[in-house]
Design a protein around this motif. Structure first.
Motif, mmCIF file in Angstrom:
data_model
loop_
_atom_site.group_PDB
_atom_site.id
_atom_site.type_symbol
_atom_site.label_atom_id
_atom_site.label_comp_id
_atom_site.label_asym_id
_atom_site.label_seq_id
_atom_site.Cartn_x
_atom_site.Cartn_y
_atom_site.Cartn_z
ATOM 1 N N LEU A 1 11.963 22.423 6.381
ATOM 2 C CA LEU A 1 12.773 23.069 6.022
ATOM 3 C C LEU A 1 14.274 22.760 5.005
ATOM 4 C CD1 LEU A 1 14.360 26.107 6.559
ATOM 5 C CD2 LEU A 1 15.925 24.891 8.729
ATOM 6 N N LEU A 2 14.348 21.937 5.497
ATOM 7 C CA LEU A 2 15.869 20.974 4.191
ATOM 8 C C LEU A 2 15.044 21.349 3.483
ATOM 9 C CD1 LEU A 2 17.443 18.353 7.171
ATOM 10 C CD2 LEU A 2 18.503 21.364 6.499
ATOM 11 N N LEU A 3 13.938 19.906 2.960
ATOM 12 C CA LEU A 3 13.692 20.064 1.418
ATOM 13 C C LEU A 3 13.324 21.931 0.992
ATOM 14 C CD1 LEU A 3 10.705 17.596 2.547
ATOM 15 C CD2 LEU A 3 12.646 16.988 1.156
ATOM 16 N N TRP A 4 12.611 22.506 1.778
ATOM 17 C CA TRP A 4 12.640 23.591 1.473
ATOM 18 C C TRP A 4 13.917 24.589 0.919
ATOM 19 C CZ3 TRP A 4 8.499 26.571 0.398
ATOM 20 C CH2 TRP A 4 8.497 28.033 -0.005
ATOM 21 N N GLN B 1 13.030 21.747 -2.768
ATOM 22 C CA GLN B 1 11.927 20.922 -3.023
ATOM 23 C C GLN B 1 10.823 21.467 -2.437
ATOM 24 O OE1 GLN B 1 14.629 17.921 -1.029
ATOM 25 N NE2 GLN B 1 13.828 16.852 -3.603
ATOM 26 N N ALA B 2 10.288 22.933 -3.012
ATOM 27 C CA ALA B 2 9.780 23.757 -2.093
ATOM 28 C C ALA B 2 7.970 22.632 -2.233
ATOM 29 C CB ALA B 2 9.286 24.769 -2.691
ATOM 30 N N SER B 3 7.998 22.500 -3.732
ATOM 31 C CA SER B 3 6.116 22.190 -4.069
ATOM 32 C C SER B 3 6.557 20.731 -2.407
ATOM 33 C CB SER B 3 6.328 21.955 -5.209
ATOM 34 O OG SER B 3 7.303 20.608 -5.622
ATOM 35 N N LEU B 4 7.988 20.180 -2.863
ATOM 36 C CA LEU B 4 7.878 19.184 -1.856
ATOM 37 C C LEU B 4 7.565 18.940 -0.119
ATOM 38 C CD1 LEU B 4 8.066 15.713 -2.423
ATOM 39 C CD2 LEU B 4 10.160 15.723 -1.970
ATOM 40 N N ALA B 5 8.272 19.667 -0.248
ATOM 41 C CA ALA B 5 7.547 20.952 0.690
ATOM 42 C C ALA B 5 6.631 20.722 2.655
ATOM 43 C CB ALA B 5 9.001 21.829 1.492
ATOM 44 N N VAL B 6 6.403 21.744 0.630
ATOM 45 C CA VAL B 6 4.540 22.545 1.120
ATOM 46 C C VAL B 6 3.925 21.161 1.411
ATOM 47 C CG1 VAL B 6 2.760 22.876 0.283
ATOM 48 C CG2 VAL B 6 5.671 24.701 0.195
ATOM 49 N N LEU B 7 4.184 19.913 0.328
ATOM 50 C CA LEU B 7 3.105 18.536 0.341
ATOM 51 C C LEU B 7 3.342 18.074 1.204
ATOM 52 C CD1 LEU B 7 1.493 16.742 -1.067
ATOM 53 C CD2 LEU B 7 3.672 15.808 -2.464
ATOM 54 N N TYR B 8 5.348 18.029 2.185
ATOM 55 C CA TYR B 8 5.005 17.262 3.098
ATOM 56 C C TYR B 8 4.195 17.908 4.541
ATOM 57 C CZ TYR B 8 8.058 15.195 6.992
ATOM 58 O OH TYR B 8 7.700 14.931 8.304
ATOM 59 N N VAL B 9 4.477 19.351 4.896
ATOM 60 C CA VAL B 9 3.356 19.546 5.492
ATOM 61 C C VAL B 9 2.011 19.815 5.851
ATOM 62 C CG1 VAL B 9 2.458 22.119 5.989
ATOM 63 C CG2 VAL B 9 5.323 21.616 5.763
ATOM 64 N N SER C 1 0.834 15.627 6.238
ATOM 65 C CA SER C 1 1.847 15.819 7.872
ATOM 66 C C SER C 1 0.384 16.290 8.462
ATOM 67 C CB SER C 1 2.641 16.786 8.296
ATOM 68 O OG SER C 1 3.433 15.793 7.539
ATOM 69 N N VAL C 2 -0.091 18.066 8.565
ATOM 70 C CA VAL C 2 -0.303 18.155 9.014
ATOM 71 C C VAL C 2 -2.498 17.732 8.947
ATOM 72 C CG1 VAL C 2 -2.020 20.819 9.885
ATOM 73 C CG2 VAL C 2 0.647 20.093 9.966
ATOM 74 N N SER C 3 -2.744 17.489 7.813
ATOM 75 C CA SER C 3 -4.222 16.923 7.600
ATOM 76 C C SER C 3 -3.811 14.879 8.146
ATOM 77 C CB SER C 3 -4.353 16.876 6.025
ATOM 78 O OG SER C 3 -3.409 16.006 5.268
ATOM 79 N N GLY C 4 -2.981 14.664 7.955
ATOM 80 C CA GLY C 4 -2.724 13.281 8.481
ATOM 81 C C GLY C 4 -3.061 12.667 10.129
ATOM 82 N N TRP C 5 -2.136 14.078 11.286
ATOM 83 C CA TRP C 5 -2.260 13.843 11.715
ATOM 84 C C TRP C 5 -4.130 14.425 12.443
ATOM 85 C CZ3 TRP C 5 2.095 18.051 12.295
ATOM 86 C CH2 TRP C 5 3.679 17.678 12.256
ATOM 87 N N ILE C 6 -4.418 15.107 11.886
ATOM 88 C CA ILE C 6 -5.903 15.838 12.620
ATOM 89 C C ILE C 6 -7.015 14.081 12.271
ATOM 90 C CG2 ILE C 6 -7.827 17.392 11.329
ATOM 91 C CD1 ILE C 6 -5.678 19.222 11.355
ATOM 92 N N ILE C 7 -6.588 13.624 10.907
ATOM 93 C CA ILE C 7 -7.275 12.666 10.435
ATOM 94 C C ILE C 7 -6.694 11.077 11.561
ATOM 95 C CG2 ILE C 7 -7.628 10.248 9.353
ATOM 96 C CD1 ILE C 7 -7.331 12.893 6.676
ATOM 97 N N ALA C 8 -6.230 11.286 12.052
ATOM 98 C CA ALA C 8 -4.953 10.294 12.599
ATOM 99 C C ALA C 8 -6.492 10.166 13.938
ATOM 100 C CB ALA C 8 -3.951 10.147 12.792
ATOM 101 N N ALA C 9 -6.068 11.780 14.683
ATOM 102 C CA ALA C 9 -6.435 11.879 16.077
ATOM 103 C C ALA C 9 -8.452 11.512 16.034
ATOM 104 C CB ALA C 9 -5.784 13.782 16.259
#
Length: 134
Positions: free
Chosen positions: A100-103, A107-115, A118-126
């Protein structure tokens, strides 16, 4: 040894506040997860969804409130709620606040990239963790 400021990050009282908040948050998360499982069944992780949404809303409310009422330093209560309670209740709350703070900083593109990262990284790490355990 020098005297510590009451709001010092490294004071024993600060650690105790974070620890106590974390214990309360984790305990409440457990109660909600078990209640949702018993009430709604195991087909969907309703409890996790609920605590992530509640925690995200709570940490954003706390951050906005802290910005509107600055005290010149971060109080032990802020640490109790942010790092302690919200951290124990859900780590997703800090992630959502950061996105939210990035947005909000334009820095909307950075916020979307972060999301997405993060989500794909969490799934891969799991997946990796699951495979390593087998």
């Amino acid at each position: 040894m020098t005297a510590r400021h009451p709001g010092d990050n490294n004071s024993l009282k600060t650690y105790a506040a974070v620890g106590f908040g974390g214990a309360l948050g984790a305990g409440l998360r457990y109660v909600i997860a078990i209640g949702a499982l018993q009430t709604l069944g195991p087909l969907f992780p309703w409890g996790t969804l609920a605590v992530n949404m509640i925690g995200s809303g709570l940490i954003a409310w706390l951050a906005a409130h802290a910005l509107m009422h600055p005290q010149g330093h971060v109080s032990r209560w802020h640490r109790f709620w942010f790092a302690g309670f919200c951290g124990g209740f859900t780590t997703f709350s800090l992630f959502s606040l950061e996105a939210l703070l990035l947005w909000q900083r334009g820095q909307a593109s950075l916020a979307v990239l972060y999301v997405l990262m993060s989500v794909s990284g969490w799934i891969i790490a799991a997946q990796v963790g699951h495979k390593l355990a087998r």
